[in-house]
Design an enzyme around this catalytic site. Structure first.
Site, PDB file in Angstrom:
ATOM      1  N   HIS A   1       0.906  -1.347   0.239  1.00 48.94           N
ATOM      2  CA  HIS A   1       0.026  -0.126  -0.080  1.00 48.94           C
ATOM      3  C   HIS A   1       0.921   1.355   0.018  1.00 48.94           C
ATOM      4  O   HIS A   1       0.430   2.266   0.386  1.00 48.94           O
ATOM      5  CB  HIS A   1      -1.018   0.072   1.164  1.00 48.94           C
TER       6      HIS A   1
ATOM      7  N   LYS B   1      16.732  21.602 -11.210  1.00 49.98           N
ATOM      8  CA  LYS B   1      15.882  20.284 -11.417  1.00 49.98           C
ATOM      9  C   LYS B   1      16.899  19.109 -12.150  1.00 49.98           C
ATOM     10  O   LYS B   1      17.523  19.514 -12.785  1.00 49.98           O
ATOM     11  CB  LYS B   1      14.744  20.451 -12.325  1.00 49.98           C
TER      12      LYS B   1
ATOM     13  N   SER C   1      15.624  21.055 -16.351  1.00 50.60           N
ATOM     14  CA  SER C   1      14.340  22.004 -16.504  1.00 50.60           C
ATOM     15  C   SER C   1      14.805  23.087 -17.588  1.00 50.60           C
ATOM     16  O   SER C   1      16.027  23.656 -17.201  1.00 50.60           O
ATOM     17  CB  SER C   1      13.801  22.242 -15.412  1.00 50.60           C
TER      18      SER C   1
ATOM     19  N   GLU D   1      10.704   7.948 -16.595  1.00 57.34           N
ATOM     20  CA  GLU D   1       9.079   8.408 -16.825  1.00 57.34           C
ATOM     21  C   GLU D   1       8.727   7.832 -18.090  1.00 57.34           C
ATOM     22  O   GLU D   1       7.660   7.578 -18.422  1.00 57.34           O
ATOM     23  CB  GLU D   1       9.045   9.903 -16.688  1.00 57.34           C
TER      24      GLU D   1
END
Ligand code: ARG
Length: 459
Positions: A156, A283, A277, A290
Site C-alpha cells: 500500500h 531540477k 528543466s 518516466e
C-alpha cells in the site's frame, strides 16, 4: 502507373483512395522478408515443374538486385503500387523482364503477407528476448552486490517489512523471465508456414509445402489455408506479451522515479540518464524512467487496437487486416527502444544504501517480528498481533520507536517479553528469519540469485 490488377477495371483509382489504401509507408520494412519468401517460392515453383531452372535463377538473381536497390536506397518506392509486395514484384519485372511475372504463380498477397509477418515476428522476438536478457543481466549484477543491503519493503506504499535490495531487484528478473517465456511461446506458435495457402483455398499447383517450410525455416506448413490467411493471433500474442512486459517495465520505472525523489532519496540517476528543466535550474528529472513508465500506454493501446480490428471479421482475408501492421511495428520498436536504454540506465544508478538501511528500521518495520517473537513463546498469533498492535499504539503516543521501549514497558503488555526481545526486532534478525525458499534472508536471496544467473546463459 498501371496496377497489377488493372485487367478488369476501366476507370482509374481516385488519388485520395490510392493514398488511403496504400500501406507502403509502413510495410516497406517487410521488404527483406518478402524477398526471402519470394526466393523460396521461386524454388518451390521450380521443384513443382512450373519454372525451369533458368527461369528460377533469373528470378533469384532479380530478387537480389531488388535487395541491393533497397539496401542501397535506390529502390523506386511507388505508393501507387499500394504495398511492398506489388512494389517488389513490379520492380522485379522491370529488372528481368516478363519472366518475373511468373513469380506470383499460385501465390496471393494474402499468404504472402502472413508469411512476411511471421518471418518478421520471429526476428523481433529474438531481439526482444535478447533485450530482456540484457536487462536481467543488469539487474543480476546489481543484485549480486546488494544481498546484504536492507531497505524498507512496502505494501500500500506504506512501510511494511525490511527486505534486501537484491530481493527487490531479483523480483524483476523473475518477471522478465516469464516475459521471455511468453515471447518464446509466441515464437513457437508463429513458427508455421502460411505460404501455399493462396488467397484462401490453397494454391492450385502441386507445391511441396513441407519442403517449402524447411527452406524458410518453419517447423511445419499450416494445416488449414483459411486459418493461415485470416488469423492474426500471432501478432496478438506478440502484442499481449509486449503489453505485459510493458506493465512490468512501467512498475520498475515508476519505483525508480519515486525513489529518486527527495522524499525517498533511495537512488540517484546518473547525469547520462536524466534531464534538466528549462526554467528551474536545480531540477534533475528522471525522464528516461518516466518515459518507460509512459510507453506502457501505447503498448496496451496497440493490443486493444488489433483485437478490435480483428473482432467480428468474416473469414477469410479482409482489408481491415492491413491495420495490424502499424500497432505491431510500433510495439516492436517501442520495446526494442526501452530494452536498449534500460540496461545501461540500471547499471548507472547510485543506490543510497545508507539511507535505505536507515529507513528499513524506521516506523515499526519489525512489528511483525515482535509478534512472531511472542508466537515463538507460545502465544497464538492472533493474540500476539493484538498485543503488538497495542505496543505500537503506546509507542506512537509516547513518541518512541519500538527499539526505544524498555523491557518494563513491553512487559506491561505481555509477560512473555524477555531480554532476548531486543535481538528479535533488529532489522538484521528480521531479514535472517525469512530464510524460506523465496524469502528475503540474504542466504535465500543468494539461492534465488544463482537461479537468476542461470537464465542469463539461455537463448
Ligand atoms: N497490404 C495487404 C495487407 O497488409 C497485403 C494483403 C492484401 N491482400 C489483398 N487482397 N488486398 O494486409
Amino acid at each position: 502507373m498501371k496496377k497489377p490488377w488493372s485487367g478488369r477495371f476501366t476507370g482509374r483509382t481516385d488519388p485520395g483512395a490510392e493514398r488511403f489504401t496504400a500501406s507502403l509507408g509502413f510495410d516497406r520494412r517487410l521488404a527483406p522478408y518478402d524477398i526471402e519468401g519470394s526466393g523460396a517460392w521461386a524454388r518451390a515453383l521450380s521443384r513443382a515443374g512450373l519454372l525451369t531452372e533458368a527461369e528460377r535463377d533469373a528470378i533469384l538473381k532479380g530478387l537480389e538486385m531488388v535487395r541491393g536497390e533497397i539496401e542501397g536506397e535506390t529502390f523506386p518506392f511507388r505508393p501507387e503500387l499500394e504495398d511492398i509486395h506489388m512494389n517488389i514484384e513490379r520492380r522485379l519485372i522491370e529488372l528481368i523482364g516478363p519472366v518475373g511475372g511468373k513469380l506470383h504463380t499460385g501465390r496471393s498477397r494474402n499468404d504472402q503477407i502472413a508469411l512476411d509477418e511471421r518471418l518478421y515476428l520471429k526476428d523481433v522476438v529474438e531481439r526482444v528476448s535478447r533485450g530482456l536478457r540484457t536487462t536481467q543481466s543488469a539487474l543480476v549484477e546489481r543484485a549480486a552486490t546488494t544481498l546484504e543491503a536492507p531497505m524498507p519493503g512496502y505494501t500500500h506504499l506504506q512501510r511494511a517489512q525490511p527486505i534486501v535490495l537484491a530481493h527487490y531487484l531479483l523480483a524483476y528478473v523473475f518477471m522478465f523471465q516469464r516475459d521471455r517465456e511468453r515471447f518464446q511461446a509466441c515464437h513457437a506458435r508463429a513458427d508455421v508456414l502460411p505460404l501455399g495457402s493462396g488467397a484462401l483455398a490453397g494454391t492450385g499447383f502441386p507445391i511441396d509445402r513441407e519442403a517449402l517450410a524447411r527452406d524458410l525455416g518453419f517447423a511445419a506448413p499450416s494445416p488449414n489455408s483459411l486459418d493461415a490467411v485470416s488469423d492474426r493471433d500471432y501478432i496478438l500474442e506478440f502484442l499481449a506479451a509486449a503489453a505485459i512486459t510493458g506493465m512490468h517495465l512501467s512498475r520498475l520505472a515508476a519505483d525508480l522515479t519515486l525513489w529518486a525523489t527527495a522524499e525517498f532519496g533511495f537512488v540517484e540517476f546518473a547525469d547520462a540518464f536524466a534531464t534538466g528543466s528549462s526554467i528551474m535550474p536545480q531540477k534533475k528529472n528522471p525522464d528516461v524512467a518516466e518515459l518507460i513508465r509512459g510507453k506502457s500506454g501505447r503498448l496496451y493501446g496497440n493490443l486493444v487496437a488489433v483485437l478490435t480490428t480483428m473482432k467480428g471479421l468474416p473469414l477469410a482475408y479482409n482489408s481491415d487486416m492491413q491495420e495490424d501492421k502499424e500497432p505491431f511495428f510500433d510495439s516492436a520498436d517501442t520495446l526494442e527502444a526501452i530494452l536498449t536504454v534500460l540496461p545501461p540506465m540500471l547499471g548507472s544508478l547510485t543506490f543510497k544504501t545508507e539511507r535505505m538501511r536507515q529507513a528499513a528500521g524506521e516506523h515499526f518495520a519489525t512489528a511483525t517480528d515482535l509478534a512472531d517473537y511472542l508466537v515463538r513463546k507460545g502465544l497464538p498469533f492472533r493474540q500476539a498481533h493484538e498485543v503488538v498492535g497495542r505496543v505500537v499504539r503506546h509507542a506512537l503516543d509516547a513518541g518512541k520507536t519500538l527499539e526505544a521501549l524498555s523491557l518494563e514497558e513491553l512487559r506491561r503488555f505481555s509477560d512473555l517479553f524477555a531480554a532476548d526481545v531486543r535481538a528479535a526486532i533488529a532489522v538484521d534478525a528480521s531479514l535472517r528469519a525469512r530464510a524460506v525458499t523465496g524469502g528475503t534472508a540474504p542466504d535465500a536471496v543468494g539461492r534465488a540469485l544463482a537461479l537468476a544467473r542461470s537464465f542469463l546463459s539461455a537463448p
